[in-house]
Design an enzyme around this catalytic site. Structure first.
Site, PDB file in Angstrom:
ATOM      1  N   ASP A   1      16.355  10.614   7.752  1.00  0.00           N
ATOM      2  CA  ASP A   1      16.718   9.262   7.304  1.00  0.00           C
ATOM      3  C   ASP A   1      18.233   9.028   7.389  1.00  0.00           C
ATOM      4  O   ASP A   1      18.986   9.912   7.807  1.00  0.00           O
ATOM      5  CB  ASP A   1      16.167   9.050   5.880  1.00  0.00           C
TER       6      ASP A   1
ATOM      7  N   ASP B   1      12.328  -0.496   6.947  1.00  0.00           N
ATOM      8  CA  ASP B   1      10.971  -0.050   6.614  1.00  0.00           C
ATOM      9  C   ASP B   1       9.928  -1.135   6.868  1.00  0.00           C
ATOM     10  O   ASP B   1      10.186  -2.325   6.688  1.00  0.00           O
ATOM     11  CB  ASP B   1      10.895   0.353   5.136  1.00  0.00           C
TER      12      ASP B   1
END
Ligand code: NAG
Ligand code: NAG
Ligand code: NAG
Length: 498
Positions: free
Chosen positions: A242, A312
């Site tokens: 991430d 996301d």
């Protein structure tokens, strides 16, 4: 503090998030999900790509040491690029490999990702969309068991991926290794990996190219070698990496010198982990969760196997159309070992119609995105299971001979490829030429294409049109073919000369 967050989250397990869950994304360029957080949590700006739900009382201080990694909005490439797709090609990846590199770019590792994994887009499951931080050995192992018992393994699903919140807050002070949370994972990650491997499946883990993960657990920046070795020791097969909590001195300037995004600071943060993984004995599929930043599609295949093209996902039709619009511009970068990642699946979450769920799955297949199911698999009904195990769509996605995805085409002489998103796509598999049609309108429509305009279709006067969803031939047609397609549904055809 974190415990509170995870307990709060438990009440949302298995449900749709009308409001963003603790630690989840709630804003950023291209974000189409909720911008509100659950009670007690505040949507807090992290950088232009990412706002996150943080605890109200602590958000002002706990993240004050997390400066923005991205300096300008004008650099937001994936949502602002308006040039034609024809200008993108994989060969334009790096322009200055011979130029003298300054600063950290001069010494950054250049080793590429393993070629022993990641040729085809990943198929599997990830815990985040269904469980957020509320994970445990039992939850992950139950998903692995469901993959076997529901026939998903037989259909090709193989990765069982842990997301954020698996670790303790502090590294081991002696070894500097990340420590698995002993409450959630009493057998450690290695114990769970052994269980998952015994089912014939592979296991994925999560870390971050910053000082901390998005939920505040230890990040791997500066600890790449230790963490890659630890993951290997545990038997890890896949790493999602991430992009939260990037120190200020790693900010990019846009555009980077020579327009060379491979040597941007963002790319180098990821390249450090590529090199650390390459030094291990075990191939690890490397998933760059970089939110479409730093023109990642240009250099992603030199660093990892897949790369996120957006923030996301959310269980909404607007997310699906937005990511299709973005990704349709970058399909020339997709091939073996090189996959634009449209983010994890929302089938089973929220209130997507069954037609929207079909489009979600079909488009991820024909664009060859990784497909990681993101729901409580035991709750999928037979219609949903049939969608995610459709053998012909999965065969297109997993074709071992042809790596390219389907791409937009103009279906009629007056047709266009430039609707947002494009509705007509054509591609090739070992079986022949395929046409995919998305009805983005909110009512049923008759949508047709002229055979002679389908790229890749051999010249012929008559064609057999085969419905990939149903697995059956629809008949022989000449000139053109039209289908009635429900609102937000996707038709999938194999078209072969009669
Ligand atoms: C940022 O600072 C750290 C700590 O001094 C250093 O290791 C790293 O190389 C720096 N990053 C860049 C891009 O200069
Ligand atoms: C499964 O759920 C979807 C909604 O997500 C619904 O449209 C469909 O009819 C259901 N199928 C069965 C067999 O219940
Ligand atoms: C485009 O052409 C098709 C037939 O090829 C026709 O049915 C349709 O009405 C045309 N659309 C427009 C906007 O002219």
């Amino acid at each position: 503090m974190l415990v509170t967050g995870c307990l709060l989250l438990a009440s949302f397990v298995g449900g749709a998030y009308a409001q963003s869950q603790p630690w989840a994304q709630c804003g950023g360029a291209g974000w189409t999900g909720s911008t509100a957080c659950t009670a007690g949590w505040v949507c807090t700006y992290q950088n232009d790509y990412y706002s996150q739900c943080l605890q109200a009382s602590s958000s002002a201080t706990s993240r004050s040491s997390s400066p923005s990694s991205v300096s300008t909005t004008s650099s937001r490439s994936s949502s602002t690029v308006s040039s034609t797709t024809s200008t993108h090609s994989s060969s334009s990846a790096s322009s200055s490999s011979t130029a003298t590199l300054t600063g950290i770019a001069g010494t950054a590792p250049t080793v590429g990702p393993s070629q022993d994994t990641g040729k085809l887009p990943a198929l599997g499951w990830n815990a985040w969309n269904a469980y957020g931080c509320g994970i445990s050995n039992d939850i992950i192992y139950a998903a692995a068991s469901d993959i076997v018992s529901l026939g998903l393994q037989a259909a090709g699903y193989e990765y069982v991926n842990i997301d954020d919140c698996w670790a303790e807050m502090k590294r081991d002070p002696t070894t500097q290794q990340i420590i698995p949370d002993p409450t959630k994972f009493p057998n450690g990650i290695s114990g769970l990996a052994t269980q998952i491997h015994a089912l014939g499946l592979k296991v994925g883990i999560y870390s971050d190219a910053g000082t901390a993960t998005c939920a505040g657990f230890p990040g791997s920046l500066g600890y790449e070698n230790i963490d890659a070795a630890t993951f290997t020791e545990w038997g890890i097969d896949y790493l999602k990496y991430d992009n939260c909590n990037v120190p200020g001195n790693w900010s990019d300037t846009y555009p980077p010198p020579g327009n060379d995004y491979y040597n941007s600071n963002s790319a180098i943060r990821y390249r450090q982990m590529t090199a650390a993984l390459a030094a291990q004995s075990r191939p690890v599929q490397f998933s760059l969760c970089i939110w479409g930043a730093a023109n990642v599609w240009q250099w992603g295949s030199r660093v990892g196997h897949s790369w996120r093209m957006s923030g996301d996902s959310s269980a909404s039709w607007s997310y699906i159309t937005e990511i299709l619009t973005t990704n349709a511009q970058y399909l020339d970068y997709v091939d073996f070992y090189s996959h634009n990642d449209m983010d994890m699946m929302e089938i089973g979450n929220g209130d997507l119609t069954i037609q929207e769920q079909r489009t979600h799955f079909a488009a991820w297949c024909f664009m060859k995105s990784p497909i990681l199911l993101g729901t409580d698999l035991s709750k999928l009904n037979s219609t949903q299971l049939a969608i995610v195990t459709n053998p012909e769509l999965l065969a297109f996605h997993q074709d071992a001979t042809i790596g390219a995805p389907a791409k937009p085409f103009a279906p009629t002489a007056n047709g266009t490829t430039t609707t947002n998103p494009p509705e007509f796509y054509a591609g090739t598999s070992t079986k022949g030429t395929h046409v995919f049609i998305i009805n983005t309108a909110s009512s049923t429509a008759t949508m047709g294409f002229t055979f002679s305009l389908v790229p890749g279709l051999a010249a012929g006067s008559k064609y057999v049109v085969h419905d990939m969803w149903a697995g059956k031939d629809l008949g022989t047609f000449s000139g053109s073919y039209s289908a009635s397609i429900a609102a937000h549904d996707t038709a999938a055809f194999l078209v072969t000369p009669a």
